[in-house]
Structures are given as structure tokens and as C-alpha cells.
Design an enzyme around this catalytic site. Structure first.
Site, PDB file in Angstrom:
ATOM      1  N   SER A 171     159.627 112.208 127.087  1.00  0.00           N
ATOM      2  CA  SER A 171     159.739 112.850 128.404  1.00  0.00           C
ATOM      3  C   SER A 171     161.087 113.554 128.468  1.00  0.00           C
ATOM      4  O   SER A 171     162.004 113.195 127.716  1.00  0.00           O
ATOM      5  CB  SER A 171     159.676 111.768 129.491  1.00  0.00           C
ATOM      6  OG  SER A 171     160.097 112.278 130.743  1.00  0.00           O
ATOM      7  N   TYR A 185     161.831 103.338 133.252  1.00  0.00           N
ATOM      8  CA  TYR A 185     161.051 104.380 132.559  1.00  0.00           C
ATOM      9  C   TYR A 185     161.939 105.169 131.598  1.00  0.00           C
ATOM     10  O   TYR A 185     161.610 105.349 130.418  1.00  0.00           O
ATOM     11  CB  TYR A 185     160.424 105.315 133.597  1.00  0.00           C
ATOM     12  CG  TYR A 185     159.602 106.450 133.016  1.00  0.00           C
ATOM     13  CD1 TYR A 185     158.303 106.231 132.559  1.00  0.00           C
ATOM     14  CD2 TYR A 185     160.112 107.746 132.948  1.00  0.00           C
ATOM     15  CE1 TYR A 185     157.544 107.271 132.035  1.00  0.00           C
ATOM     16  CE2 TYR A 185     159.360 108.791 132.429  1.00  0.00           C
ATOM     17  CZ  TYR A 185     158.075 108.552 131.969  1.00  0.00           C
ATOM     18  OH  TYR A 185     157.333 109.587 131.443  1.00  0.00           O
TER      19      TYR A 185
HETATM   20  P1  NAD Z   1     148.234 109.206 132.901  1.00  0.00           P
HETATM   21  O1  NAD Z   1     148.612 108.087 133.787  1.00  0.00           O
HETATM   22  O2  NAD Z   1     147.073 110.070 133.265  1.00  0.00           O
HETATM   23  O3  NAD Z   1     147.995 108.715 131.404  1.00  0.00           O
HETATM   24  C1  NAD Z   1     148.559 107.554 130.880  1.00  0.00           C
HETATM   25  C2  NAD Z   1     147.499 106.881 130.035  1.00  0.00           C
HETATM   26  O4  NAD Z   1     148.076 105.724 129.405  1.00  0.00           O
HETATM   27  C3  NAD Z   1     146.316 106.398 130.881  1.00  0.00           C
HETATM   28  O5  NAD Z   1     145.098 106.738 130.250  1.00  0.00           O
HETATM   29  C4  NAD Z   1     146.490 104.881 130.890  1.00  0.00           C
HETATM   30  O6  NAD Z   1     145.280 104.162 131.033  1.00  0.00           O
HETATM   31  C5  NAD Z   1     147.139 104.677 129.501  1.00  0.00           C
HETATM   32  N1  NAD Z   1     147.764 103.358 129.383  1.00  0.00           N
HETATM   33  C6  NAD Z   1     148.633 102.755 130.231  1.00  0.00           C
HETATM   34  N2  NAD Z   1     148.936 101.519 129.781  1.00  0.00           N
HETATM   35  C7  NAD Z   1     148.245 101.346 128.615  1.00  0.00           C
HETATM   36  C8  NAD Z   1     148.128 100.294 127.682  1.00  0.00           C
HETATM   37  N3  NAD Z   1     148.800  99.115 127.834  1.00  0.00           N
HETATM   38  N4  NAD Z   1     147.344 100.464 126.586  1.00  0.00           N
HETATM   39  C9  NAD Z   1     146.653 101.622 126.401  1.00  0.00           C
HETATM   40  N5  NAD Z   1     146.715 102.667 127.271  1.00  0.00           N
HETATM   41  C10 NAD Z   1     147.493 102.516 128.368  1.00  0.00           C
HETATM   42  O7  NAD Z   1     149.561 110.100 132.769  1.00  0.00           O
HETATM   43  P2  NAD Z   1     149.921 111.356 131.846  1.00  0.00           P
HETATM   44  O8  NAD Z   1     150.756 112.240 132.690  1.00  0.00           O
HETATM   45  O9  NAD Z   1     148.725 111.892 131.168  1.00  0.00           O
HETATM   46  O10 NAD Z   1     150.905 110.654 130.790  1.00  0.00           O
HETATM   47  C11 NAD Z   1     150.736 110.708 129.378  1.00  0.00           C
HETATM   48  C12 NAD Z   1     152.090 110.523 128.711  1.00  0.00           C
HETATM   49  O11 NAD Z   1     152.939 111.619 129.057  1.00  0.00           O
HETATM   50  C13 NAD Z   1     152.844 109.255 129.135  1.00  0.00           C
HETATM   51  O12 NAD Z   1     153.497 108.679 128.018  1.00  0.00           O
HETATM   52  C14 NAD Z   1     153.872 109.785 130.111  1.00  0.00           C
HETATM   53  O13 NAD Z   1     155.023 108.954 130.196  1.00  0.00           O
HETATM   54  C15 NAD Z   1     154.193 111.136 129.494  1.00  0.00           C
HETATM   55  N6  NAD Z   1     154.806 112.071 130.431  1.00  0.00           N
HETATM   56  C16 NAD Z   1     154.114 112.538 131.505  1.00  0.00           C
HETATM   57  C17 NAD Z   1     154.735 113.422 132.377  1.00  0.00           C
HETATM   58  C18 NAD Z   1     154.051 114.001 133.589  1.00  0.00           C
HETATM   59  O14 NAD Z   1     154.709 114.707 134.351  1.00  0.00           O
HETATM   60  N7  NAD Z   1     152.780 113.765 133.806  1.00  0.00           N
HETATM   61  C19 NAD Z   1     156.057 113.812 132.142  1.00  0.00           C
HETATM   62  C20 NAD Z   1     156.727 113.316 131.033  1.00  0.00           C
HETATM   63  C21 NAD Z   1     156.085 112.447 130.170  1.00  0.00           C
END
Ligand code: NAD
Length: 247
Positions: free
Chosen positions: A142, A155
Site C-alpha cells: 500500500s 495496518y
Molecule cells: P477487499 O476487502 O475487497 O479484499 C480483501 C480480500 O482479502 C477479501 O476477499 C477478504 O475476504 C480477503 N481476506 C481477508 N482476510 C483473509 C484471510 N485471513 N485469508 C484469506 N483471505 C482473506 O479489499 P481490496 O481493496 O480489494 O484489498 C486488496 C488488497 O489491496 C489488500 O491487501 C489491501 O490492503 C490492499 N490495498 C487496498 C487499497 C484500497 O484502497 N482499496 C489501498 C492499498 C492497498
């Protein structure tokens, strides 16, 4: 011509059932890979696998559990062959408290999924990749690993760790023909951002040179580049996908 073809590649995408993970699954399978959608969201995961037919399968998986990784590796190998691509995408984001009010439980929860989960994933997949001649790992970090934001120490800590672990693994695994890189999204339009206030959302968009949230597909396009032959000389690198926010 830039080569993004993934014919014959076998991918594992954690948290692949929705959001950025689902966009990554679509991008990789669209380029010819088969993919295991690994996670705990059965309804979404099965629906995506159903849509993609014989190119994908859904497996229930907990990234923080070592045994779950052993089972996932076995199931992937049985169905499609040994994994040649791992995308450690699963993550949780439960912000809201400053350093004095963050509970140890909140801290540990983030550690277990975002940091330990990424470590266990690399540990499991890299062992299989060593045996089969190589592979590619992408860890989703991130921009919270590039600059501090208030009220999310748990986080941010884990995302800094993902950045560091990526580099450690890259220097160790290069000799085994395994590349390891990290991708650093800014504010991307997924349900994860339901956790932020409207006020903060408006501030972030105002501070983003491109003036909007990013799309999951825009993160997936960077992952596709990194895992494909086009990214063949890239390892230990960081790719920021944030509309200029961290610059
Ligand atoms: P999201 O919440 O839609 O996806 C996260 C996924 O991780 C979900 O499918 C959830 O079920 C899964 N997950 C959580 N705990 C788990 C576990 N113990 N075992 C297996 N799966 C698990 O959110 P997203 O935005 O698609 O996030 C995806 C990645 O991108 C994450 O690592 C997040 O930190 C990173 N990210 C997102 C953003 C943003 O703005 N959306 C920004 C920076 C980084």
C-alpha cells in the site's frame, strides 16, 4: 511487441473473490493463466470461478494458517499443476485509533493476515517454485508503506513489513529464477474503503493529482505486467499505483 502472455502458468491469488483480487484473477486468466481464487468468501469466490469456467477454481483458505497453505498448495497442484505465480493480495484494514488507543488485538489481527499471511504464502509457494524451476510472486502492499497516515498504525506497520519482506525474498530467490515484487495501491475504489470517513475521502481525492480513486483493474494491470514475460528483468522493485498521491 510487449509480451503479457501467461499460457501454461498456474496462479494463486489470495483474497481473489472480490475487489482488487478479483480484478487480478480476471487479468491473469484473460492472459491465459489458470487461477486458484483463494479466500474465505465462498459465495463471491464460487461465482467468479463459475464465470471463468475451467480457467479457475475457488478454494476456501485462511492466509494466516500454515496448514491452510499446505492444503491450498496440494489442491492447486492436483487441479492445475504446481503454482508458477503467487499474488499475496488478501488484506484487512481496520483503522480508526491512534497509537495509544490501538488495541493489541487490532494490532495482532492486522499482523496475522497482512504480514504473517504474506510470509506464509511466499514460504509455501517459493518452495514449490524452487522445485519446478522458477516463478513470480507479487505482494500487495500500500502507499501506507511509503508515507504515514494517522490512526492506522497497525495496518501501516504490516504494509511496511510487506515492502521489506519482498526485498528480502527477492535477493534470496533470484538464484532460483523466482522474481518477487511489491505493488502499492493508493486509494482504490473497493469495499475496503467503506472504512474511511466522507471527509477524509474528499481530502484524499483533492490531494490526488489525478483527482479520483483508482480502479481495481488499474492495479491488476500492473500485476499482470509484473508476472508476465514483459516484467522478466524486474525483481525486488516497488510499483506505486496511486494517481500521484504519494509523490
Ligand atoms: P477487499 O476487502 O475487497 O479484499 C480483501 C480480500 O482479502 C477479501 O476477499 C477478504 O475476504 C480477503 N481476506 C481477508 N482476510 C483473509 C484471510 N485471513 N485469508 C484469506 N483471505 C482473506 O479489499 P481490496 O481493496 O480489494 O484489498 C486488496 C488488497 O489491496 C489488500 O491487501 C489491501 O490492503 C490492499 N490495498 C487496498 C487499497 C484500497 O484502497 N482499496 C489501498 C492499498 C492497498
Amino acid at each position: 511487441m510487449v509480451n503479457h502472455e501467461l499460457d501454461g502458468q498456474v496462479a494463486i491469488v489470495t483474497g481473489g473473490a472480490r475487489g482488487i483480487g478479483a480484478a487480478i484473477v480476471r487479468a491473469l486468466t484473460g492472459a491465459g493463466a489458470t487461477a486458484v481464487i483463494a479466500g474465505g468468501r465462498d459465495t463471491d469466490g464460487k461465482a467468479l470461478a463459475g464465470e471463468l469456467g475451467d480457467r479457475a477454481a475457488y478454494e476456501r483458505h485462511d492466509v494466516g494458517c500454515e496448514q491452510s497453505w499446505d492444503t491450498l498448495l496440494e489442491r492447486t497442484t492436483e487441479q492445475f499443476g504446481p503454482p508458477t505465480i503467487l499474488v499475496n493480495n488478501a488484506g484487512i484494514y481496520r483503522p480508526g485509533a491512534d497509537v495509544t488507543d490501538t488495541t493489541p488485538e487490532n494490532f495482532d489481527e492486522h499482523y496475522r493476515v497482512n504480514q504473517r499471511g504474506t510470509f506464509l504464502g511466499m514460504r509455501t509457494a517459493a518452495a514449490a517454485m524452487k522445485d519446478s524451476g522458477g516463478g513470480v510472486i507479487v505482494n500487495i502492499s500500500s502507499i501506507a508503506s511509503h508515507r504515514p497516515y494517522p490512526n492506522q498504525i497497525a495496518y501501516s506497520t504490516t504494509k511496511w513489513a510487506v515492502r521489506g519482506m519482498t526485498k528480502c525474498a527477492a535477493v534470496e530467490l533470484g538464484a532460483h529464477n523466482i522474481r518477487v515484487n511489491s505493488v502499492h495501491p493508493g486509494f482504490i475504489d473497493t469495499t475496503m474503503l467503506d472504512a474511511i470517513t466522507d471527509e477524509w475521502n474528499a481530502q484524499v481525492i483533492a490531494a490526488t493529482p489525478l483527482g479520483r480513486r483508482g480502479l481495481a483493474e488499474e492495479v491488476a494491470a500492473t500485476v499482470l505486467f509484473l508476472v508476465s514475460p514483459a516484467g522478466g528483468f524486474i525483481t525486488g522493485a516497488e510499483f506505486v499505483v496511486d494517481g500521484g498521491l504519494a509523490s
